[in-house]
Scaffold this motif. Structure first.
Motif, PDB file in Angstrom:
ATOM      1  N   THR A   1       0.851  -1.185   0.000  1.00 12.51           N
ATOM      2  CA  THR A   1       0.000   0.000   0.000  1.00 12.51           C
ATOM      3  C   THR A   1       0.890   1.239   0.000  1.00 12.51           C
ATOM      4  N   LEU A   2       0.319   2.347  -0.396  1.00 10.06           N
ATOM      5  CA  LEU A   2       1.017   3.632  -0.423  1.00 10.06           C
ATOM      6  C   LEU A   2       0.421   4.486   0.680  1.00 10.06           C
TER       7      LEU A   2
ATOM      8  N   GLY B   1       3.901  11.703  -3.553  1.00  8.68           N
ATOM      9  CA  GLY B   1       3.755  12.910  -2.757  1.00  8.68           C
ATOM     10  C   GLY B   1       4.813  12.973  -1.667  1.00  8.68           C
ATOM     11  N   THR B   2       5.006  14.145  -1.111  1.00 12.28           N
ATOM     12  CA  THR B   2       6.036  14.393  -0.099  1.00 12.28           C
ATOM     13  C   THR B   2       5.973  13.400   1.046  1.00 12.28           C
TER      14      THR B   2
END
Length: 139
Positions: free
Chosen positions: A50-51, A113-114
């Motif tokens: 998962t992210l 993303g950051t």
């Protein structure tokens, strides 16, 4: 350009583990891609990919705590128990979260993303070594 690698992850304890660096380090041709995609396929049915949050480890802890409550290991109606009480819950958790990710690649880097990182969800008490097929495509 197409490039494919099998990434072997060291065994990890039950829980969620940030593996972004493991993935990037295993892809020597990532730097060659200006625009592309990376597809990751975990070769197991009792772990997940998962992210999610890459900075605060409390998020990984809280995700594990929530999933243990959502899918406890002592449900009396589970029939698939020969491999232990953690096996069927692990299959359910892997199905809920998924075993594949596709990520954009931009200018030789994963375009995340950051605060995003790639997590391995180890849903077994002793899951062992995990394998990921990483397929890189781009120009």
């Amino acid at each position: 350009m197409w490039d494919q690698h099998e990434i072997r992850l060291t065994p990890r304890e039950r829980g969620f583990h940030l593996i972004t660096d493991d993935i990037v380090d295993a892809l020597p041709r990532l730097d060659d891609i200006t625009t592309g995609l990376l597809h990751l396929q975990l070769q197991h049915t009792s772990a997940s990919l998962t992210l999610n949050e890459n900075a605060d480890p409390d998020v990984r802890h809280d995700m594990e705590a929530y999933l243990r409550r959502l899918v406890p290991g002592d449900l009396p109606y589970f029939r698939h128990t020969l491999e232990g009480p953690d096996d069927m819950p692990a299959h359910i958790q892997a199905s809920l979260l998924g075993t594949q990710l596709t990520l954009a690649v931009r200018n030789g880097r994963l375009a995340m993303g950051t605060w995003q990182g790639i997590w391995l969800g180890e849903h077994r008490d002793h899951g062992g070594q995990r394998r990921i097929i990483a397929t890189l495509n781009g120009e």
